[in-house]
Write a protein that holds these residues in place. Structure first.
Motif, PDB file in Angstrom:
ATOM      1  N   VAL A  40      -6.508  16.164  12.982  1.00 16.99           N
ATOM      2  CA  VAL A  40      -6.773  16.467  11.569  1.00 16.99           C
ATOM      3  C   VAL A  40      -5.774  15.765  10.643  1.00 16.99           C
ATOM      4  N   GLU A  41      -4.654  15.299  11.208  1.00 18.43           N
ATOM      5  CA  GLU A  41      -3.650  14.616  10.401  1.00 18.43           C
ATOM      6  C   GLU A  41      -3.838  13.105  10.379  1.00 18.43           C
ATOM      7  N   SER A  42      -4.891  12.623  11.034  1.00 20.17           N
ATOM      8  CA  SER A  42      -5.157  11.182  11.017  1.00 20.17           C
ATOM      9  C   SER A  42      -5.517  10.740   9.608  1.00 20.17           C
ATOM     10  N   VAL A  43      -4.956   9.612   9.195  1.00 20.10           N
ATOM     11  CA  VAL A  43      -5.207   9.061   7.866  1.00 20.10           C
ATOM     12  C   VAL A  43      -5.486   7.570   8.022  1.00 20.10           C
ATOM     13  N   THR A  44      -6.634   7.148   7.527  1.00 20.21           N
ATOM     14  CA  THR A  44      -7.003   5.738   7.617  1.00 20.21           C
ATOM     15  C   THR A  44      -6.334   4.962   6.483  1.00 20.21           C
ATOM     16  N   GLY A  45      -5.807   3.808   6.812  1.00 14.84           N
ATOM     17  CA  GLY A  45      -5.164   2.988   5.798  1.00 14.84           C
ATOM     18  C   GLY A  45      -5.251   1.515   6.143  1.00 14.84           C
ATOM     19  N   LEU A  46      -4.653   0.703   5.284  1.00 17.51           N
ATOM     20  CA  LEU A  46      -4.690  -0.737   5.440  1.00 17.51           C
ATOM     21  C   LEU A  46      -4.055  -1.180   6.748  1.00 17.51           C
ATOM     22  N   GLY A  72      -7.064  15.452  20.280  1.00 10.00           N
ATOM     23  CA  GLY A  72      -5.760  16.103  20.243  1.00 10.00           C
ATOM     24  C   GLY A  72      -5.593  17.071  19.089  1.00 10.00           C
ATOM     25  N   PRO A  73      -4.542  17.893  19.142  1.00  7.42           N
ATOM     26  CA  PRO A  73      -4.307  18.900  18.104  1.00  7.42           C
ATOM     27  C   PRO A  73      -3.912  18.310  16.747  1.00  7.42           C
ATOM     28  N   THR A 103       0.856  -1.174   0.000  1.00 12.34           N
ATOM     29  CA  THR A 103       0.000   0.000   0.000  1.00 12.34           C
ATOM     30  C   THR A 103       0.896   1.229   0.000  1.00 12.34           C
ATOM     31  N   GLU A 104       0.332   2.378   0.281  1.00  8.27           N
ATOM     32  CA  GLU A 104       1.115   3.601   0.408  1.00  8.27           C
ATOM     33  C   GLU A 104       0.807   4.203   1.764  1.00  8.27           C
ATOM     34  N   GLY A 105       1.733   4.911   2.303  1.00  2.00           N
ATOM     35  CA  GLY A 105       1.537   5.486   3.623  1.00  2.00           C
ATOM     36  C   GLY A 105       2.327   6.788   3.716  1.00  2.00           C
ATOM     37  N   PRO A 106       2.560   7.254   4.904  1.00  8.04           N
ATOM     38  CA  PRO A 106       2.178   6.611   6.164  1.00  8.04           C
ATOM     39  C   PRO A 106       0.717   6.872   6.521  1.00  8.04           C
ATOM     40  N   TYR A 107       0.189   5.934   7.298  1.00  9.64           N
ATOM     41  CA  TYR A 107      -1.154   6.050   7.821  1.00  9.64           C
ATOM     42  C   TYR A 107      -1.080   6.143   9.340  1.00  9.64           C
ATOM     43  N   GLY A 108      -2.223   6.295   9.944  1.00  9.02           N
ATOM     44  CA  GLY A 108      -2.273   6.262  11.398  1.00  9.02           C
ATOM     45  C   GLY A 108      -3.282   7.248  11.932  1.00  9.02           C
ATOM     46  N   GLU A 109      -3.639   7.023  13.167  1.00  9.14           N
ATOM     47  CA  GLU A 109      -4.636   7.872  13.811  1.00  9.14           C
ATOM     48  C   GLU A 109      -4.073   8.498  15.075  1.00  9.14           C
TER      49      GLU A 109
END
Length: 198
Positions: free
Chosen positions: A112-118, A108-109, A97-103
């Motif tokens: 807004v940078e959380s990205v859902t991924g595999l 927290g501040p 896949t492509e990333g980075p992902y993470g929540e």
């Protein structure tokens, strides 16, 4: 003597890229020493060579590095057999896949940078082919490659539940970290080597 990064990058002895690497001998020697510590001069009590090679093969495929994938795939075949190497290749191909992902925490501040991924969760046939320890190691490696911000005590506990000791978990983390460095250096040198050969 050609070191592993030179082999992965296709560095030609006596060429300009070879000279560039030899300009920093301590850096070059330390990179090779790290490889040797992880794959050559090892104590297999907490992480076998087959397990280390399988993780390395998996990470190389995730990084889309065919040369490194072939190198570590051959090491997996030698140390763990064809069935293991094939199962690792299949798992990696299915989880690229492509990333980075993470929540981040919702309040927290950085939310807004959380990205859902595999999120890699191997199924029962895959786990049967790989074994529980390697399955857990590959899932953890996938997390470190694509969702590093989600590395946590819970993730480490999953490894422990699969039979990984504290020393083994440290070795896995060092291995994935080293590969991130090694594969990027080799990819950069490969570009320079291509220009060197032109």
């Amino acid at each position: 003597m050609t070191d592993i990064i030179d082999r992965l990058a296709g560095v030609r002895p006596g060429g300009s890229v070879d000279a560039l690497r030899r300009h920093r001998p301590v850096t070059r020697d330390n990179a090779q020493a790290s490889y040797d510590a992880l794959f050559t001069d090892i104590d297999e009590a907490h992480a076998s060579l087959a397990e280390r090679a399988a993780v390395a093969q998996f990470v190389a495929i995730l990084h889309d590095d065919e040369v490194a994938a072939a190198h570590y795939g051959a090491l997996t075949r030698s140390a763990g057999g064809d069935a293991l190497a094939d199962a690792v290749a299949d798992a990696a191909a299915a989880s690229r896949t492509e990333g980075p992902y993470g929540e981040y925490p919702a309040e927290g501040p950085l939310a807004v940078e959380s990205v859902t991924g595999l999120r890699l969760e191997l199924d029962e046939p895959e786990r049967a082919a790989l074994g529980e320890r390697v399955s857990a190691a590959l899932e953890h490696a996938h997390l470190l490659v694509f969702r590093p911000r989600e590395s946590s005590a819970v993730a480490l506990a999953t490894l422990a539940d699969a039979g990984w000791s504290t020393d083994g978990i440290v070795t896995l983390s060092q291995l994935v970290s080293f590969l991130a460095f090694q594969l990027r250096v080799a990819a950069g040198l490969r570009l320079l080597t291509t220009k060197d050969a032109a």
